[in-house]
Design an enzyme around this catalytic site. Sequence first.
Site, PDB file in Angstrom:
ATOM      1  N   HIS A  72       0.836  -1.200   0.000  1.00 41.27           N
ATOM      2  CA  HIS A  72       0.000   0.000   0.000  1.00 41.27           C
ATOM      3  C   HIS A  72       0.873   1.253   0.000  1.00 41.27           C
ATOM      4  O   HIS A  72       1.759   1.392   0.822  1.00 41.27           O
ATOM      5  CB  HIS A  72      -0.912   0.028   1.241  1.00 41.27           C
ATOM      6  N   TYR A 201      -9.105   5.828   7.675  1.00 39.75           N
ATOM      7  CA  TYR A 201      -9.245   6.141   9.110  1.00 39.75           C
ATOM      8  C   TYR A 201     -10.255   7.288   9.194  1.00 39.75           C
ATOM      9  O   TYR A 201     -10.022   8.357   8.631  1.00 39.75           O
ATOM     10  CB  TYR A 201      -7.914   6.604   9.694  1.00 39.75           C
ATOM     11  N   PRO A 293      -3.912   0.531  18.604  1.00 40.61           N
ATOM     12  CA  PRO A 293      -3.654   0.108  17.219  1.00 40.61           C
ATOM     13  C   PRO A 293      -3.862   1.196  16.162  1.00 40.61           C
ATOM     14  O   PRO A 293      -3.627   0.960  14.995  1.00 40.61           O
ATOM     15  CB  PRO A 293      -4.625  -1.052  17.019  1.00 40.61           C
ATOM     16  N   LYS A 297       1.209   0.064  14.992  1.00 41.96           N
ATOM     17  CA  LYS A 297       2.595  -0.038  15.450  1.00 41.96           C
ATOM     18  C   LYS A 297       2.897  -1.262  16.317  1.00 41.96           C
ATOM     19  O   LYS A 297       4.051  -1.643  16.468  1.00 41.96           O
ATOM     20  CB  LYS A 297       2.960   1.228  16.263  1.00 41.96           C
ATOM     21  N   TYR A 385       4.185   6.599  10.026  1.00 42.46           N
ATOM     22  CA  TYR A 385       3.301   5.481   9.686  1.00 42.46           C
ATOM     23  C   TYR A 385       4.062   4.364   8.973  1.00 42.46           C
ATOM     24  O   TYR A 385       3.868   3.184   9.272  1.00 42.46           O
ATOM     25  CB  TYR A 385       2.149   5.974   8.800  1.00 42.46           C
TER      26      TYR A 385
HETATM   27  P1  FAS Z   1       1.650 -11.795  21.584  1.00 42.31           P
HETATM   28  O1  FAS Z   1       0.726 -11.418  22.700  1.00 42.31           O
HETATM   29  O2  FAS Z   1       1.154 -11.788  20.184  1.00 42.31           O
HETATM   30  O3  FAS Z   1       2.234 -13.276  21.841  1.00 42.31           O
HETATM   31  C1  FAS Z   1       2.616 -13.671  23.127  1.00 42.31           C
HETATM   32  C2  FAS Z   1       2.597 -15.195  23.178  1.00 42.31           C
HETATM   33  O4  FAS Z   1       3.074 -15.577  24.472  1.00 42.31           O
HETATM   34  C3  FAS Z   1       1.190 -15.763  23.028  1.00 42.31           C
HETATM   35  O5  FAS Z   1       1.190 -16.787  22.053  1.00 42.31           O
HETATM   36  C4  FAS Z   1       0.860 -16.299  24.411  1.00 42.31           C
HETATM   37  O6  FAS Z   1       0.085 -17.502  24.358  1.00 42.31           O
HETATM   38  C5  FAS Z   1       2.234 -16.587  24.989  1.00 42.31           C
HETATM   39  N1  FAS Z   1       2.260 -16.496  26.460  1.00 42.31           N
HETATM   40  C6  FAS Z   1       1.689 -15.541  27.226  1.00 42.31           C
HETATM   41  N2  FAS Z   1       1.945 -15.797  28.524  1.00 42.31           N
HETATM   42  C7  FAS Z   1       2.702 -16.936  28.559  1.00 42.31           C
HETATM   43  C8  FAS Z   1       3.279 -17.710  29.604  1.00 42.31           C
HETATM   44  N3  FAS Z   1       3.135 -17.362  30.885  1.00 42.31           N
HETATM   45  N4  FAS Z   1       3.963 -18.826  29.272  1.00 42.31           N
HETATM   46  C9  FAS Z   1       4.130 -19.176  27.960  1.00 42.31           C
HETATM   47  N5  FAS Z   1       3.612 -18.492  26.931  1.00 42.31           N
HETATM   48  C10 FAS Z   1       2.908 -17.381  27.237  1.00 42.31           C
HETATM   49  N6  FAS Z   1      -1.161  -4.381  16.549  1.00 42.31           N
HETATM   50  C11 FAS Z   1      -1.243  -3.718  15.380  1.00 42.31           C
HETATM   51  O7  FAS Z   1      -0.206  -3.292  14.854  1.00 42.31           O
HETATM   52  N7  FAS Z   1      -2.473  -3.517  14.772  1.00 42.31           N
HETATM   53  C12 FAS Z   1      -3.647  -4.001  15.335  1.00 42.31           C
HETATM   54  O8  FAS Z   1      -4.722  -3.821  14.784  1.00 42.31           O
HETATM   55  C13 FAS Z   1      -3.600  -4.706  16.539  1.00 42.31           C
HETATM   56  N8  FAS Z   1      -4.739  -5.222  17.105  1.00 42.31           N
HETATM   57  C14 FAS Z   1      -4.644  -5.894  18.309  1.00 42.31           C
HETATM   58  C15 FAS Z   1      -5.796  -6.442  18.930  1.00 42.31           C
HETATM   59  C16 FAS Z   1      -5.694  -7.114  20.151  1.00 42.31           C
HETATM   60  C17 FAS Z   1      -6.943  -7.700  20.811  1.00 42.31           C
HETATM   61  C18 FAS Z   1      -4.444  -7.246  20.785  1.00 42.31           C
HETATM   62  C19 FAS Z   1      -4.326  -7.960  22.130  1.00 42.31           C
HETATM   63  C20 FAS Z   1      -3.302  -6.717  20.183  1.00 42.31           C
HETATM   64  C21 FAS Z   1      -3.396  -6.049  18.932  1.00 42.31           C
HETATM   65  N9  FAS Z   1      -2.267  -5.530  18.295  1.00 42.31           N
HETATM   66  C22 FAS Z   1      -2.328  -4.856  17.119  1.00 42.31           C
HETATM   67  C23 FAS Z   1      -0.988  -5.675  18.881  1.00 42.31           C
HETATM   68  C24 FAS Z   1      -0.495  -7.058  18.562  1.00 42.31           C
HETATM   69  O9  FAS Z   1      -0.469  -7.238  17.173  1.00 42.31           O
HETATM   70  C25 FAS Z   1       0.833  -7.219  19.237  1.00 42.31           C
HETATM   71  O10 FAS Z   1       1.658  -6.085  19.030  1.00 42.31           O
HETATM   72  C26 FAS Z   1       1.562  -8.459  18.805  1.00 42.31           C
HETATM   73  O11 FAS Z   1       0.717  -9.555  18.995  1.00 42.31           O
HETATM   74  C27 FAS Z   1       2.844  -8.553  19.621  1.00 42.31           C
HETATM   75  O12 FAS Z   1       3.366  -9.794  19.452  1.00 42.31           O
HETATM   76  P2  FAS Z   1       4.089 -10.538  20.672  1.00 42.31           P
HETATM   77  O13 FAS Z   1       5.007  -9.594  21.342  1.00 42.31           O
HETATM   78  O14 FAS Z   1       4.625 -11.800  20.085  1.00 42.31           O
HETATM   79  O15 FAS Z   1       2.945 -10.856  21.746  1.00 42.31           O
HETATM   80  C1  PHB Z   2      -5.974  -4.072  10.782  1.00 39.21           C
HETATM   81  O1  PHB Z   2      -6.100  -4.314   9.565  1.00 39.21           O
HETATM   82  O2  PHB Z   2      -6.273  -4.902  11.674  1.00 39.21           O
HETATM   83  C2  PHB Z   2      -5.437  -2.721  11.198  1.00 39.21           C
HETATM   84  C3  PHB Z   2      -4.894  -1.883  10.238  1.00 39.21           C
HETATM   85  C4  PHB Z   2      -4.395  -0.647  10.634  1.00 39.21           C
HETATM   86  C5  PHB Z   2      -4.471  -0.272  11.959  1.00 39.21           C
HETATM   87  C6  PHB Z   2      -5.013  -1.124  12.922  1.00 39.21           C
HETATM   88  C7  PHB Z   2      -5.505  -2.359  12.532  1.00 39.21           C
HETATM   89  O3  PHB Z   2      -3.997   0.943  12.341  1.00 39.21           O
END
Ligand code: FAS
Ligand code: PHB
Length: 390
Positions: A72, A201, A293, A297, A385
Amino acid sequence: MRTQVAIIGSGPSGLLLGQLLTEAGIENVILDRVGKDYILGRVRAGVLEEGTVNLMDQAKAGVRMHAEGLPHDGFSLAFDGRDHRIDLFGLTGGKRVMVYGQTELTRDLMDHREKTGALTIYDAADVQPHDFNGRHPCLTYNKDGTTHRINCDFIAGCDGFHGASRKAVPESSLRVFEKVYPFGWLGILADVPPVSHELIYANHPRGFALCSMRSQTRSRYYIQCPLDEKIDNWGDDRFWAELRRRLPTHHADAVITAPSFEKSIAPLRSFVSEPMRFGRLFLVGDAAHIVPPTGAKGLNLAASDVHYLFNGLIEHYQDRSNAGIDAYSERALSRVWKAVRFSWSMTRMMHRFPDASDFDQKIQEAELDYLTHSQAAATALAENYVGLPY
Ligand code: FAS
Ligand code: PHB
């Protein structure tokens, strides 16, 4: 068991670090408390910075991302019934982002890890780091009724916001910064073509909305909702009607609807825990920081943390130098805080805050007006961004 780097967490952070280490010939083991299917069932990020794309290539797991991901060159801000496009490519001298779901990125890393034969232990209960300030760091965990121990040189806490690694650090050794936002995001996934070829957005008096996608046939939509909102209050028809209300008419009329197959509410917070290194334990990704989000980032910060830690570990093992791991926390936090600032500013500019005064509202309108009339302002937004340099 003994390994060189023990990784807690099989999300994007843990898997990306694990595969970079594997490609470099550094032994590593990943443990996760849940199974693959549970991890792949979580719908999260959708936008990758070039740095994240490059790390996937470096980890040799980027083939499907390039085949199916959508490059994009820009996105739109919608407000006052009109659009304003932010030309990422033009404003940043040729940088772009890749639209590719975190679920797919995680799947690609898992599949590649299996091919390389590197070990991941799923359903590992009560994972605990030990002696990370001493000379014999190790992990213990329970599985199949037995307590197991993994001796290692280093521990990477890639276990997310609710994980065990940050909790293993004495509170007195941590400095925490937090801001909780007075709203959440209600998101859906539906197999319909996206309303536009780029992300939108939207800032609307009824609240923020985001039109995103996972492919040309799968759309991801979000609307701002109250913190105490319940998913059960939101049937598809109500969601589609509310999304349309928050978009300019030409987009609202173009929205294609279908039954959603995923619906979830995510709370929004900014959170940073400092430092990110404790002896031989390193906090990575969501284990150390959370961003709203709005700036896309979260996942990308996890990737840059992995970049700094991986290069520090390479220096340790290949050059017998600890300069990289000693600098990890400072380097990672410098980029983290700039992304936290950007994500906060995008959230403040695009959402309706319940307690906003008339003055606050006028400032928000002035920010959008400035952005749409100043190349300098648009360039600043664009460079954040697409991702600031590592
Ligand atoms: P993660 O949380 O992805 O992974 C951590 C892993 O550790 C999991 O698999 C978990 O099972 C494991 N774990 C946890 N505790 C443990 C323990 N005690 N023992 C062993 N394993 C354990 N980011 C964006 O850029 N755009 C978005 O739109 C966006 N939407 C999101 C929506 C939600 C609901 C959430 C929660 C996050 C969102 N994020 C978004 C942020 C997300 O993408 C995170 O930045 C990303 O998952 C980070 O990855 P990890 O650091 O690997 O953590
Ligand atoms: C998504 O596609 O999930 C998404 C994209 C951009 C954002 C947040 C979420 O800033």
